[in-house]
Design a protein around this motif. Structure first.
Motif, PDB file in Angstrom:
ATOM      1  N   ALA A 130       0.813  -1.211   0.000  1.00 37.17           N
ATOM      2  CA  ALA A 130       0.000   0.000   0.000  1.00 37.17           C
ATOM      3  C   ALA A 130       0.851   1.268   0.000  1.00 37.17           C
ATOM      4  N   SER A 131       2.031   1.215   0.620  1.00 37.70           N
ATOM      5  CA  SER A 131       2.843   2.437   0.764  1.00 37.70           C
ATOM      6  C   SER A 131       4.035   2.508  -0.183  1.00 37.70           C
ATOM      7  N   ALA A 132       4.441   1.377  -0.777  1.00 36.62           N
ATOM      8  CA  ALA A 132       5.663   1.352  -1.593  1.00 36.62           C
ATOM      9  C   ALA A 132       5.590   2.332  -2.760  1.00 36.62           C
ATOM     10  N   GLY A 133       4.415   2.407  -3.394  1.00 34.05           N
ATOM     11  CA  GLY A 133       4.272   3.317  -4.528  1.00 34.05           C
ATOM     12  C   GLY A 133       4.486   4.762  -4.138  1.00 34.05           C
ATOM     13  N   PHE A 134       3.953   5.164  -2.992  1.00 36.83           N
ATOM     14  CA  PHE A 134       4.128   6.542  -2.529  1.00 36.83           C
ATOM     15  C   PHE A 134       5.593   6.828  -2.214  1.00 36.83           C
ATOM     16  N   VAL A 135       6.263   5.857  -1.632  1.00 37.04           N
ATOM     17  CA  VAL A 135       7.664   6.048  -1.243  1.00 37.04           C
ATOM     18  C   VAL A 135       8.530   6.350  -2.462  1.00 37.04           C
ATOM     19  N   VAL A 136       8.255   5.706  -3.606  1.00 38.38           N
ATOM     20  CA  VAL A 136       9.104   5.892  -4.788  1.00 38.38           C
ATOM     21  C   VAL A 136       8.586   6.975  -5.732  1.00 38.38           C
ATOM     22  N   GLY A 137       7.521   7.682  -5.324  1.00 43.51           N
ATOM     23  CA  GLY A 137       7.103   8.839  -6.099  1.00 43.51           C
ATOM     24  C   GLY A 137       5.763   8.763  -6.791  1.00 43.51           C
ATOM     25  N   TYR A 138       5.053   7.642  -6.676  1.00 44.85           N
ATOM     26  CA  TYR A 138       3.726   7.552  -7.291  1.00 44.85           C
ATOM     27  C   TYR A 138       2.698   8.265  -6.414  1.00 44.85           C
ATOM     28  N   GLU A 139       1.801   9.023  -7.045  1.00 44.59           N
ATOM     29  CA  GLU A 139       0.724   9.683  -6.313  1.00 44.59           C
ATOM     30  C   GLU A 139      -0.568   8.875  -6.364  1.00 44.59           C
ATOM     31  N   SER A 140      -0.677   7.980  -7.359  1.00 43.33           N
ATOM     32  CA  SER A 140      -1.896   7.191  -7.535  1.00 43.33           C
ATOM     33  C   SER A 140      -1.614   5.715  -7.268  1.00 43.33           C
ATOM     34  N   PRO A 141      -2.246   5.117  -6.250  1.00 43.74           N
ATOM     35  CA  PRO A 141      -2.052   3.680  -5.990  1.00 43.74           C
ATOM     36  C   PRO A 141      -2.472   2.809  -7.168  1.00 43.74           C
ATOM     37  N   SER A 142      -3.544   3.198  -7.855  1.00 45.37           N
ATOM     38  CA  SER A 142      -4.002   2.384  -8.985  1.00 45.37           C
ATOM     39  C   SER A 142      -3.001   2.432 -10.131  1.00 45.37           C
ATOM     40  N   GLN A 143      -2.398   3.599 -10.372  1.00 46.45           N
ATOM     41  CA  GLN A 143      -1.382   3.699 -11.427  1.00 46.45           C
ATOM     42  C   GLN A 143      -0.158   2.873 -11.059  1.00 46.45           C
ATOM     43  N   PHE A 144       0.242   2.935  -9.783  1.00 41.16           N
ATOM     44  CA  PHE A 144       1.380   2.144  -9.324  1.00 41.16           C
ATOM     45  C   PHE A 144       1.118   0.655  -9.534  1.00 41.16           C
TER      46      PHE A 144
END
Length: 298
Positions: free
Chosen positions: A255-269
């Motif tokens: 749930a958090s890995a995408g935000f950590v590397v710069g993604y703003e959208s979980p669905s896009q990640f």
């Protein structure tokens, strides 16, 4: 084959299980797998890869190279590759050592040369027939792991010897172009370094181009010619691979890995992660954790 057999023994001793093992030398890794693997994308650093047992295929776009104990691999600059182990078993595991290039030492070696720069005329990813001198140097380098107190004094000398032998070998012209200030390959290499330094922030092509000493249009053209990706696609792969690493080490959950590397959208990640690795984040991590040979990248 005597040196290859010794190299296999050394790698097996310092790679106690399946996986990629860093060593007491920052630019040396040893790799072992007792099974073949599925094609796995990864960014390979500029390096020399010497297989002591087994075989591997790596692909850059539609171009593939197979190497084994009779052929060594050279990756001229940091490239987004797809690799899969072709030969490995419990009785005869895949064994490989990877020596990343010391760019400062490479530049220092080139300063001693004179004459014009030859045309490259070679691929950035290539395999060549085994060189006994390279294998001997690799053996001496890995052997230092048995005596860690010798590493600070001797490892830089052996790494420099490895670079010298590569520069005087069949891939020398390509390495010279990568290291030569002002060449397109050197500019692309600088752009890659800039993207890797701040892969988790918004990509600004004009800033990357300025660091590389190119126009934005020239950066796009030469970057894609070398890496088979646009700068944005390259950054995306870096982000997804870092997210994967964080999840594997427990530093972040799906749930958090995408935000950590710069993604703003979980669905896009999740969508881009699945496109690259073939499964959603949580499922992919579970697959890796239950299949010890799956994560072998080099």
């Amino acid at each position: 084959m005597k040196n290859i057999a010794e190299l296999a023994q050394l790698i097996a001793r310092h790679a106690p299980g399946n996986g990629i093992f860093p060593t007491g030398m920052p630019r040396l890794s040893v790799i072992r797998s007792d099974r073949t693997s599925t094609p796995t994308p990864a960014v390979y650093e500029a390096s020399l890869c010497l297989i002591a047992q087994g075989s591997k295929r790596v692909s850059l776009g539609n171009d593939s190279v197979v190497y084994d104990a009779s052929r060594y691999l050279i990756v001229s600059l940091d490239l987004p590759l797809v690799g899969d182990i072709l030969e490995a078993s419990a009785g005869a595991p895949y064994l490989c050592c990877k020596i990343d290039f010391d760019q400062a030492a490479l530049a220092d070696l080139l300063m001693t040369e004179s004459g014009g720069l030859p045309k490259p005329g070679l691929p950035v990813l290539a395999a060549y027939p085994g060189d006994p001198d390279l294998i001997d140097a690799a053996c001496r380098l890995v052997r230092l792991l048995d005596r860690p107190e010798t590493i600070p004094a001797l490892a830089p000398l052996i790494e420099r010897e490895v670079l010298y032998r590569l520069l005087t070998g069949p891939h020398g012209p390509m390495l010279r172009h990568v290291a030569a200030s002002g060449s397109h390959l050197n500019q692309v290499s600088r752009a890659i370094a800039a993207i890797r330094r701040r892969f988790d922030t918004r990509l600004r092509i004009d800033e990357i181009a300025a660091e590389a000493g190119m126009s934005s249009s020239a950066l796009h053209a030469h970057f894609k010619s070398v890496t088979r990706m646009t700068p944005l696609e390259y950054q995306k792969q870096l982000r997804l691979q870092e997210a994967r690493r964080l999840m594997l080490t427990g530093s972040a959950n799906a749930a958090s890995a995408g935000f950590v590397v710069g993604y703003e959208s979980p669905s896009q990640f999740s969508r881009e992660y699945r496109r690259l690795f073939g499964a959603p984040p949580r499922q992919d991590i579970e697959r890796i954790q239950t299949d010890a040979g799956y994560q072998i990248a080099v």
